[in-house]
Design a protein around this motif. Structure first.
Motif, short mmCIF file in Angstrom:
data_model
loop_
_atom_site.label_atom_id
_atom_site.label_comp_id
_atom_site.label_asym_id
_atom_site.label_seq_id
_atom_site.Cartn_x
_atom_site.Cartn_y
_atom_site.Cartn_z
N GLY A 100 51.22 -94.54 71.29
CA GLY A 100 49.98 -95.10 70.78
C GLY A 100 48.96 -94.12 70.23
N CYS A 101 49.02 -92.88 70.64
CA CYS A 101 47.96 -91.93 70.29
C CYS A 101 48.41 -90.83 69.35
CB CYS A 101 47.38 -91.29 71.56
SG CYS A 101 46.91 -92.45 72.84
N ALA A 102 49.70 -90.49 69.42
CA ALA A 102 50.21 -89.34 68.67
C ALA A 102 50.15 -89.55 67.16
CB ALA A 102 51.64 -89.02 69.10
N THR A 103 49.97 -90.78 66.72
CA THR A 103 49.83 -91.04 65.29
C THR A 103 48.61 -90.31 64.72
OG1 THR A 103 50.83 -93.20 65.60
CG2 THR A 103 49.62 -92.86 63.56
N CYS A 104 47.53 -90.31 65.50
CA CYS A 104 46.28 -89.68 65.05
C CYS A 104 45.99 -88.35 65.73
CB CYS A 104 45.10 -90.62 65.30
SG CYS A 104 45.25 -92.18 64.42
N HIS A 105 46.52 -88.16 66.94
CA HIS A 105 46.22 -86.95 67.72
C HIS A 105 47.50 -86.16 67.93
CE1 HIS A 105 42.26 -88.56 68.63
NE2 HIS A 105 42.85 -89.71 68.90
N ARG A 106 47.49 -84.89 67.52
CA ARG A 106 48.70 -84.06 67.66
C ARG A 106 49.01 -83.74 69.11
NH1 ARG A 106 47.84 -79.08 63.92
NH2 ARG A 106 45.68 -79.65 64.11
N SER A 107 47.97 -83.65 69.94
CA SER A 107 48.15 -83.23 71.32
C SER A 107 47.19 -84.00 72.22
CB SER A 107 47.87 -81.73 71.43
OG SER A 107 47.75 -81.34 72.77
N PRO A 108 47.58 -84.24 73.48
CA PRO A 108 46.65 -84.91 74.39
C PRO A 108 45.56 -83.97 74.90
CG PRO A 108 48.69 -84.41 75.53
CD PRO A 108 48.89 -84.04 74.09
N ARG A 109 45.76 -82.67 74.70
CA ARG A 109 44.82 -81.68 75.21
C ARG A 109 43.48 -81.79 74.48
NH1 ARG A 109 47.73 -77.66 77.62
NH2 ARG A 109 46.47 -77.27 79.41
N GLY A 110 42.42 -81.86 75.26
CA GLY A 110 41.08 -81.90 74.71
C GLY A 110 40.53 -83.29 74.45
N LEU A 111 41.35 -84.31 74.57
CA LEU A 111 40.87 -85.66 74.29
C LEU A 111 39.96 -86.21 75.38
CD1 LEU A 111 44.03 -87.33 72.72
CD2 LEU A 111 42.02 -86.40 71.57
N ALA A 112 40.14 -85.77 76.60
CA ALA A 112 39.28 -86.25 77.70
C ALA A 112 37.89 -85.66 77.59
CB ALA A 112 39.90 -85.91 79.04
N LYS A 113 37.77 -84.49 77.02
CA LYS A 113 36.48 -83.82 76.78
C LYS A 113 35.60 -83.79 78.02
CE LYS A 113 36.54 -84.85 71.92
NZ LYS A 113 35.96 -85.57 70.81
N GLY A 114 36.18 -83.54 79.17
CA GLY A 114 35.40 -83.42 80.40
C GLY A 114 34.90 -84.73 80.97
N ARG A 115 35.34 -85.85 80.45
CA ARG A 115 34.89 -87.15 80.96
C ARG A 115 35.57 -87.45 82.29
NH1 ARG A 115 35.76 -88.38 75.39
NH2 ARG A 115 33.82 -88.84 74.36
N PHE A 116 34.92 -88.30 83.07
CA PHE A 116 35.53 -88.77 84.31
C PHE A 116 36.66 -89.73 83.97
CE2 PHE A 116 31.17 -87.84 85.81
CZ PHE A 116 31.50 -86.92 86.79
N SER A 117 37.67 -89.75 84.80
CA SER A 117 38.83 -90.61 84.56
C SER A 117 38.44 -92.08 84.48
CB SER A 117 39.86 -90.39 85.68
OG SER A 117 41.01 -91.15 85.43
N LEU A 118 37.49 -92.51 85.31
CA LEU A 118 37.09 -93.92 85.32
C LEU A 118 36.44 -94.33 84.01
CD1 LEU A 118 36.87 -96.56 86.90
CD2 LEU A 118 34.69 -95.75 87.79
N THR A 119 35.49 -93.53 83.51
CA THR A 119 34.83 -93.91 82.25
C THR A 119 35.80 -93.82 81.08
OG1 THR A 119 33.97 -91.66 82.00
CG2 THR A 119 32.51 -93.28 83.01
#
Length: 106
Positions: A32-51
């Motif tokens: 679902g995500c790799a179409t637009c994002h090459r890597s999962p790294r950096g996508l959380a951007k320090g956010r809490f898992s719940l939000t």
């Protein structure tokens, strides 16, 4: 039961299926995500898992379970490396500066 009622029930059951069920978080990202994002790294951007999970549920995931799993995965790959860990391709640290040679008296 009429044919029309059976058709409606069949369509309702098909619409209620969770297509993400049983997929690993890495597979959820790849599908679902790799179409637009090459890597999962950096996508959380320090956010809490719940939000992050709430955001994914509202915008991208098909269920709260898959959103939570994907959020936990993104947070886990977003963690910074431990202090002192060398980055790939980084130059080795410089050696300690040398002490000057003692002056020779003549």
């Amino acid at each position: 039961m009429t044919v029309a009622a059976a058709t409606v029930l069949t369509l309702t059951d098909a619409a209620a299926q969770n297509l993400d069920a049983g997929k690993s978080p890495a597979n959820l990202f790849a599908d679902g995500c790799a179409t637009c994002h090459r890597s999962p790294r950096g996508l959380a951007k320090g956010r809490f898992s719940l939000t992050l999970s709430w955001f994914l549920k509202d915008h991208y995931a098909t269920s709260a379970d898959s959103a939570g799993a994907l959020a936990a995965y993104l947070v886990s790959v977003d963690e910074s490396p431990p202090r002192g860990a060398a980055k790939p391709g980084a130059k080795p640290p410089r050696s300690a500066p040398r002490q000057p040679k003692p002056a020779q008296s003549q």
